[in-house]
Scaffold this active site. Structure first.
Site, PDB file in Angstrom:
ATOM      1  N   SER A  26       0.771  -1.448  -0.101  1.00 43.71           N
ATOM      2  CA  SER A  26      -0.118  -0.139   0.281  1.00 43.71           C
ATOM      3  C   SER A  26       0.910   0.905  -0.364  1.00 43.71           C
ATOM      4  O   SER A  26       1.644   1.377  -1.105  1.00 43.71           O
ATOM      5  CB  SER A  26      -1.105   0.094   1.482  1.00 43.71           C
ATOM      6  OG  SER A  26      -1.643   1.224   0.728  1.00 43.71           O
ATOM      7  N   ASP A  55      -8.633  -2.848  -7.730  1.00 39.50           N
ATOM      8  CA  ASP A  55      -7.756  -2.527  -6.424  1.00 39.50           C
ATOM      9  C   ASP A  55      -9.128  -2.360  -5.266  1.00 39.50           C
ATOM     10  O   ASP A  55      -9.308  -1.101  -5.723  1.00 39.50           O
ATOM     11  CB  ASP A  55      -6.437  -1.835  -6.484  1.00 39.50           C
ATOM     12  CG  ASP A  55      -5.992  -1.694  -4.903  1.00 39.50           C
ATOM     13  OD1 ASP A  55      -4.944  -2.386  -4.424  1.00 39.50           O
ATOM     14  OD2 ASP A  55      -6.347  -1.079  -3.832  1.00 39.50           O
ATOM     15  N   HIS A  72      -6.498  -6.003  -1.431  1.00 39.77           N
ATOM     16  CA  HIS A  72      -5.686  -4.630  -1.725  1.00 39.77           C
ATOM     17  C   HIS A  72      -4.784  -6.104  -0.801  1.00 39.77           C
ATOM     18  O   HIS A  72      -4.606  -5.656   0.755  1.00 39.77           O
ATOM     19  CB  HIS A  72      -6.173  -3.756  -0.978  1.00 39.77           C
ATOM     20  CG  HIS A  72      -5.271  -2.631  -0.211  1.00 39.77           C
ATOM     21  ND1 HIS A  72      -4.617  -1.086  -1.990  1.00 39.77           N
ATOM     22  CD2 HIS A  72      -4.671  -1.470   0.601  1.00 39.77           C
ATOM     23  CE1 HIS A  72      -3.968  -0.473  -0.967  1.00 39.77           C
ATOM     24  NE2 HIS A  72      -4.157  -0.444   0.056  1.00 39.77           N
TER      25      HIS A  72
END
Length: 395
Positions: free
Chosen positions: A177, A273, A340
């Site tokens: 991330s 995502d 994610h």
């Protein structure tokens, strides 16, 4: 998944017994946290001014001179108000960071992490809110906020170099991330700090955020990133190969940075995502009637019109990544999952039923790419074609 695999991938569970919280670490013992107190003297501190931290599991055997440095994710703060909300939590202070165990790409079992299990494995904790790019000298006494992410990154890397990374034979800089974005932004710098003879590559997991318009036609994410850069004084720490050509606000987007990178990169990302759908495609301010609320929770709840928009977003994402075959040094694993971060858990990294493309698990794909066993550029078919997909929460 078989019972043993299920046991391994569960990092920990919190069990409440008679009012007591008991930490159960199923995938081995918690990895000790190093508080880098010496960094305070050079102002390399978290948002609250506390020392930065990382977890270190030493390598062994054939991996003793190999180094995997993984950066934790956790979003960004774009102004003093948002950074204040993080300051007294584990996202802004090493005083509040919980213990953790390693799994997935950081796991120590050969069966579930065959290419990196015995490397020196490090997880850098994220407490600055700028993807490790900030550097502002002044501190407002009213907020006591320190914007020093780039100093944190340099201080920890220098500490690791002194602990033996300066003799690295193989090295991989990775992150999830906001940490995955950091692995792109710091990739070439990382390469320059290691021995010229070392094999050095970078991996971005769920860090390829794209410059796209939202459902209202606005450019929310572009404005958001510009605010992050301004607040944290990040512009001077973004890759000069990008800032020399484009406004600094665009140089937080990988699509404008990656084409000029010199160090090999692996892009691990879901084409759908979940963070990007919630925050780039359909952020709250672009959806005042909350018509996207259900769709943002899961693609399964999208209307046919919304699904068409989501499919268009996938097409835009694929257009933003490097063209397949443009260079064999660029690896890709772009699945059709609504996920994610997929490298941090055995369940998605390398297990019998982990997220796969063409029967290839993520851990196998990354290992093949790192060791040049084959060219790895896997792009999945459109949703809902992949039955191996699992829901993966943000880091």
């Amino acid at each position: 998944m078989h019972a043993k695999g299920q046991l391994e991938w569960r990092i920990r569970s919190i069990v409440c017994v008679l009012g007591l919280l008991i930490l159960v670490s199923v995938d081995g013992a918690d990895v000790p946290m190093t508080i880098l107190s010496s960094a305070v003297a050079i102002g390399a501190v978290c948002l609250d001014g506390s020392a930065p931290a990382y977890h270190f599991s030493p390598g062994s055997g054939s991996g003793v001179n190999n180094w995997l440095v993984h950066m934790e994710g956790g979003g960004w703060c774009r102004n003093a108000q948002e950074c204040l909300a993080r300051r007294d939590t584990y996202r802004g202070s090493s005083k509040h960071m919980p213990p953790l165990s390693f799994s997935g790409i950081l796991g120590n079992q050969q069966s579930s992490n065959p290419d990196f299990y015995n490397w020196n494995r490090i997880k850098i904790r994220y407490c600055d809110g700028s993807s490790f790019t900030g550097d502002v000298d002044t501190v407002d006494p009213k907020t006591n906020l320190h914007y020093r992410g780039n100093r944190i990154w340099l201080a920890i890397i220098q500490d690791l170099l002194a602990k033996g990374m300066n003799k690295a034979q193989n090295a991989l800089l990775s992150g999830c991330s906001a940490g995955g974005l950091a692995s792109i932004l710091h990739c070439d710098k990382f390469r320059s700090l290691l021995p010229a003879t070392a094999k050095v590559k970078c991996l971005s997991d769920a860090g390829y955020f794209i410059d796209a318009k939202d459902v209202s036609g606005g450019q929310y994410i572009r404005s958001f990133y510009q605010d992050v850069i301004t607040t944290h004084g990040s512009a001077k720490n973004l890759p000069s190969s990008c800032t020399s050509r484009l406004p600094s606000g665009l140089c937080f987007f990988p699509q404008y940075v990656v084409p000029q990178m010199r160090t090999p990169l692996f892009i691990l990302n879901a084409a759908y995502d979940s963070w990007q759908i919630r925050n780039i495609l359909a952020p709250n301010n672009a959806d005042p009637e909350k018509t996207w609320s259900e769709c943002k929770l899961t693609i399964k709840k999208c209307t046919s019109s919304q699904l068409n928009t989501v499919q268009d977003f996938r097409s835009e994402f694929l257009n933003a990544i490097p063209r397949m075959g443009s260079t064999s040094s660029t690896g890709m694993f772009i699945d059709s999952c609504n996920a994610h971060c997929q490298s941090g858990s055995l369940d998605t990294w390398f297990s019998a039923d982990s997220n796969s493309i063409q029967k290839t698990a993520i851990g196998k794909a990354v290992g093949d790419w790192y060791y040049d066993r084959k060219v790895v550029q896997l792009i999945d078919c459109p949703y809902p074609c992949n039955p191996t997909c699992k829901i993966v929460k943000d880091d």
